[in-house]
Write a protein that holds these residues in place. Structure first.
Motif, PDB file in Angstrom:
ATOM      1  N   GLU A   9       0.492  -1.369   0.120  1.00 58.15           N
ATOM      2  CA  GLU A   9      -0.101  -0.013  -0.040  1.00 58.15           C
ATOM      3  C   GLU A   9       0.730   0.901  -0.073  1.00 58.15           C
ATOM      4  O   GLU A   9       0.352   2.427  -0.317  1.00 58.15           O
ATOM      5  CB  GLU A   9      -1.124   0.014   1.181  1.00 58.15           C
ATOM      6  CG  GLU A   9      -1.904  -1.625   0.886  1.00 58.15           C
ATOM      7  CD  GLU A   9      -2.573  -1.182   2.433  1.00 58.15           C
ATOM      8  OE1 GLU A   9      -2.262  -0.599   3.708  1.00 58.15           O
ATOM      9  OE2 GLU A   9      -3.357  -2.500   2.683  1.00 58.15           O
ATOM     10  N   PHE A  10       2.381   1.224   0.501  1.00 60.70           N
ATOM     11  CA  PHE A  10       2.880   2.361   0.963  1.00 60.70           C
ATOM     12  C   PHE A  10       4.361   1.940   0.085  1.00 60.70           C
ATOM     13  O   PHE A  10       4.827   0.745   1.060  1.00 60.70           O
ATOM     14  CB  PHE A  10       2.658   3.289   2.114  1.00 60.70           C
ATOM     15  CG  PHE A  10       3.473   4.321   2.464  1.00 60.70           C
ATOM     16  CD1 PHE A  10       3.214   5.640   1.872  1.00 60.70           C
ATOM     17  CD2 PHE A  10       5.145   4.254   2.899  1.00 60.70           C
ATOM     18  CE1 PHE A  10       4.281   6.212   1.762  1.00 60.70           C
ATOM     19  CE2 PHE A  10       5.906   4.867   3.345  1.00 60.70           C
ATOM     20  CZ  PHE A  10       5.584   6.302   2.579  1.00 60.70           C
ATOM     21  N   CYS A  11       5.107   2.855   0.086  1.00 59.86           N
ATOM     22  CA  CYS A  11       6.711   2.078  -0.037  1.00 59.86           C
ATOM     23  C   CYS A  11       7.528   3.596  -0.483  1.00 59.86           C
ATOM     24  O   CYS A  11       7.058   4.708  -1.063  1.00 59.86           O
ATOM     25  CB  CYS A  11       7.082   1.795  -1.787  1.00 59.86           C
ATOM     26  SG  CYS A  11       8.410   1.328  -1.842  1.00 59.86           S
ATOM     27  N   SER A  13      11.607   5.977   0.106  1.00 61.87           N
ATOM     28  CA  SER A  13      13.204   5.725  -0.173  1.00 61.87           C
ATOM     29  C   SER A  13      13.711   4.379  -0.048  1.00 61.87           C
ATOM     30  O   SER A  13      14.273   4.533  -0.475  1.00 61.87           O
ATOM     31  CB  SER A  13      13.357   6.888  -0.542  1.00 61.87           C
ATOM     32  OG  SER A  13      13.704   7.205   0.982  1.00 61.87           O
ATOM     33  N   THR A  14      13.109   4.243   1.662  1.00 63.36           N
ATOM     34  CA  THR A  14      13.679   3.018   2.525  1.00 63.36           C
ATOM     35  C   THR A  14      13.488   1.689   1.867  1.00 63.36           C
ATOM     36  O   THR A  14      14.437   0.675   1.100  1.00 63.36           O
ATOM     37  CB  THR A  14      14.103   3.270   3.535  1.00 63.36           C
ATOM     38  OG1 THR A  14      14.507   4.422   4.448  1.00 63.36           O
ATOM     39  CG2 THR A  14      14.669   2.333   4.470  1.00 63.36           C
ATOM     40  N   GLY A  15      11.774   2.122   0.912  1.00 64.46           N
ATOM     41  CA  GLY A  15      11.644   0.001   0.478  1.00 64.46           C
ATOM     42  C   GLY A  15      12.469   0.712  -0.472  1.00 64.46           C
ATOM     43  O   GLY A  15      12.469  -0.856  -1.327  1.00 64.46           O
ATOM     44  N   LEU A  16      12.616   1.656  -1.465  1.00 63.35           N
ATOM     45  CA  LEU A  16      13.005   1.423  -2.857  1.00 63.35           C
ATOM     46  C   LEU A  16      14.023   0.916  -2.492  1.00 63.35           C
ATOM     47  O   LEU A  16      14.430   0.359  -3.707  1.00 63.35           O
ATOM     48  CB  LEU A  16      12.651   2.683  -3.513  1.00 63.35           C
ATOM     49  CG  LEU A  16      13.232   3.071  -4.145  1.00 63.35           C
ATOM     50  CD1 LEU A  16      12.720   1.983  -5.691  1.00 63.35           C
ATOM     51  CD2 LEU A  16      13.448   4.589  -5.213  1.00 63.35           C
ATOM     52  N   ASN A  17      15.005   1.196  -1.359  1.00 62.48           N
ATOM     53  CA  ASN A  17      16.444   0.923  -1.049  1.00 62.48           C
ATOM     54  C   ASN A  17      17.222  -0.740  -0.745  1.00 62.48           C
ATOM     55  O   ASN A  17      17.992  -0.724  -1.597  1.00 62.48           O
ATOM     56  CB  ASN A  17      17.371   1.837  -0.858  1.00 62.48           C
ATOM     57  CG  ASN A  17      17.577   2.626  -1.243  1.00 62.48           C
ATOM     58  OD1 ASN A  17      17.763   3.394  -2.050  1.00 62.48           O
ATOM     59  ND2 ASN A  17      17.666   4.209  -0.309  1.00 62.48           N
ATOM     60  N   VAL A  18      15.826  -1.304  -0.373  1.00 56.71           N
ATOM     61  CA  VAL A  18      15.707  -2.248   0.003  1.00 56.71           C
ATOM     62  C   VAL A  18      15.396  -3.146  -1.747  1.00 56.71           C
ATOM     63  O   VAL A  18      16.456  -4.504  -1.909  1.00 56.71           O
ATOM     64  CB  VAL A  18      15.060  -2.837   0.437  1.00 56.71           C
ATOM     65  CG1 VAL A  18      14.155  -4.784   0.955  1.00 56.71           C
ATOM     66  CG2 VAL A  18      14.946  -2.141   2.434  1.00 56.71           C
ATOM     67  N   LEU A  19      14.910  -2.916  -2.452  1.00 61.03           N
ATOM     68  CA  LEU A  19      14.532  -3.310  -3.924  1.00 61.03           C
ATOM     69  C   LEU A  19      15.616  -3.482  -4.674  1.00 61.03           C
ATOM     70  O   LEU A  19      15.825  -3.718  -5.474  1.00 61.03           O
ATOM     71  CB  LEU A  19      13.109  -2.816  -4.131  1.00 61.03           C
ATOM     72  CG  LEU A  19      11.732  -3.365  -3.651  1.00 61.03           C
ATOM     73  CD1 LEU A  19      10.733  -3.004  -4.093  1.00 61.03           C
ATOM     74  CD2 LEU A  19      11.398  -4.963  -3.712  1.00 61.03           C
ATOM     75  N   LEU A  69       0.392  -1.578  -7.162  1.00 60.56           N
ATOM     76  CA  LEU A  69      -0.703  -0.321  -7.088  1.00 60.56           C
ATOM     77  C   LEU A  69      -0.268   0.231  -7.399  1.00 60.56           C
ATOM     78  O   LEU A  69       0.379   1.309  -7.643  1.00 60.56           O
ATOM     79  CB  LEU A  69      -1.406  -0.850  -5.550  1.00 60.56           C
ATOM     80  CG  LEU A  69      -1.622  -1.581  -5.096  1.00 60.56           C
ATOM     81  CD1 LEU A  69      -2.097  -1.066  -3.695  1.00 60.56           C
ATOM     82  CD2 LEU A  69      -2.958  -1.838  -5.553  1.00 60.56           C
ATOM     83  N   PRO A  70      -1.169   2.071  -7.769  1.00 63.84           N
ATOM     84  CA  PRO A  70      -1.011   3.173  -8.858  1.00 63.84           C
ATOM     85  C   PRO A  70      -0.481   3.686  -7.730  1.00 63.84           C
ATOM     86  O   PRO A  70       0.778   4.479  -8.572  1.00 63.84           O
ATOM     87  CB  PRO A  70      -2.042   3.775  -8.471  1.00 63.84           C
ATOM     88  CG  PRO A  70      -3.485   2.726  -9.308  1.00 63.84           C
ATOM     89  CD  PRO A  70      -2.549   1.485  -8.666  1.00 63.84           C
ATOM     90  N   VAL A  71      -0.709   3.927  -6.331  1.00 61.55           N
ATOM     91  CA  VAL A  71       0.511   5.033  -5.780  1.00 61.55           C
ATOM     92  C   VAL A  71       1.840   4.479  -4.961  1.00 61.55           C
ATOM     93  O   VAL A  71       2.564   5.070  -5.497  1.00 61.55           O
ATOM     94  CB  VAL A  71      -0.339   4.644  -3.821  1.00 61.55           C
ATOM     95  CG1 VAL A  71      -0.403   3.173  -3.409  1.00 61.55           C
ATOM     96  CG2 VAL A  71       0.090   6.111  -2.974  1.00 61.55           C
ATOM     97  N   VAL A  72       2.288   2.720  -5.419  1.00 62.64           N
ATOM     98  CA  VAL A  72       3.431   2.463  -5.243  1.00 62.64           C
ATOM     99  C   VAL A  72       4.056   2.505  -6.825  1.00 62.64           C
ATOM    100  O   VAL A  72       5.497   2.848  -6.880  1.00 62.64           O
ATOM    101  CB  VAL A  72       3.450   1.235  -4.750  1.00 62.64           C
ATOM    102  CG1 VAL A  72       4.886   0.262  -4.931  1.00 62.64           C
ATOM    103  CG2 VAL A  72       2.834   0.921  -3.584  1.00 62.64           C
ATOM    104  N   ALA A  73       3.283   2.366  -8.308  1.00 61.48           N
ATOM    105  CA  ALA A  73       4.067   2.649  -9.388  1.00 61.48           C
ATOM    106  C   ALA A  73       4.235   3.807  -8.952  1.00 61.48           C
ATOM    107  O   ALA A  73       5.865   3.955  -9.920  1.00 61.48           O
ATOM    108  CB  ALA A  73       3.159   2.108  -9.701  1.00 61.48           C
ATOM    109  N   ARG A  74       3.574   4.831  -8.492  1.00 61.07           N
ATOM    110  CA  ARG A  74       3.655   6.296  -8.910  1.00 61.07           C
ATOM    111  C   ARG A  74       5.618   6.914  -8.054  1.00 61.07           C
ATOM    112  O   ARG A  74       5.890   7.495  -8.896  1.00 61.07           O
ATOM    113  CB  ARG A  74       2.496   7.095  -7.809  1.00 61.07           C
ATOM    114  CG  ARG A  74       3.721   8.899  -8.333  1.00 61.07           C
ATOM    115  CD  ARG A  74       2.641   9.106  -9.697  1.00 61.07           C
ATOM    116  NE  ARG A  74       3.102  10.805  -9.690  1.00 61.07           N
ATOM    117  CZ  ARG A  74       3.547  10.911 -11.014  1.00 61.07           C
ATOM    118  NH1 ARG A  74       4.618  10.287 -11.759  1.00 61.07           N
ATOM    119  NH2 ARG A  74       3.959  12.902 -10.538  1.00 61.07           N
ATOM    120  N   THR A  78      10.964   8.369  -9.835  1.00 64.75           N
ATOM    121  CA  THR A  78      12.469   7.929  -9.441  1.00 64.75           C
ATOM    122  C   THR A  78      13.303   7.575 -10.609  1.00 64.75           C
ATOM    123  O   THR A  78      14.023   7.738 -10.598  1.00 64.75           O
ATOM    124  CB  THR A  78      12.351   7.417  -8.527  1.00 64.75           C
ATOM    125  OG1 THR A  78      12.437   5.893  -8.276  1.00 64.75           O
ATOM    126  CG2 THR A  78      11.760   8.015  -6.517  1.00 64.75           C
ATOM    127  N   GLY A  79      12.430   6.732 -11.085  1.00 70.68           N
ATOM    128  CA  GLY A  79      13.351   6.492 -12.443  1.00 70.68           C
ATOM    129  C   GLY A  79      13.442   4.583 -12.287  1.00 70.68           C
ATOM    130  O   GLY A  79      14.200   4.030 -12.964  1.00 70.68           O
TER     131      GLY A  79
END
Length: 125
Positions: free
Chosen positions: A64-66, A68-74, A94-99, A104-105
């Motif tokens: 439901e939410f991600c 920058s820390t979550g993005l860095n984990v991935l 989900l759209p909110v996460v895809a955004r 960020t690219g």
């Protein structure tokens, strides 16, 4: 296909389930992925890589939410998976996460699929 559950971790805001699906490890985070919950995703991703799964499919359909820390984990898991000859596939965002990925690219460095089935069918990456 092997659909055995390998494990799960949970806090109040994030539940992470892991299962084997053929040659892939499917990791399903549900809830909010942020600074406080990032280790709950990092640890299972690293465990999958340690077990020899270089192809990780992250089912984002319940994320439901991600931040920058979550993005860095991935992104970290992606680097390790690619070093092992595999990759990280993201499915069902989900759209909110895809955004977050679009802004960020990061969507350009991951293989992104509309559905989990599509990610599992794409054995090329």
């Amino acid at each position: 296909m092997d659909r055995g559950t390998v494990g799960s971790a949970q806090s109040g805001r994030l539940l992470v389930e892991v299962r084997k699906e053929g040659a892939s490890a499917v990791v399903t985070p549900a809830g909010e992925l942020d600074h406080h919950t990032a280790d709950l995703l990092r640890e299972p991703l690293e465990a999958c890589l340690d077990e020899g799964f270089s192809r990780l499919v992250v089912d984002c359909s319940r994320l439901e939410f991600c931040d920058s820390t979550g993005l860095n984990v991935l992104l970290g898991a992606r680097l390790k998976a690619e070093a092992a000859g595999g990759g990280v596939h993201l499915a069902g965002m989900l759209p909110v996460v895809a955004r977050v990925f679009e802004i960020t690219g990061a969507d350009a460095v991951f293989t992104v699929h509309d559905t989990l089935d599509a990610a599992l069918a794409d054995e090329t990456g």
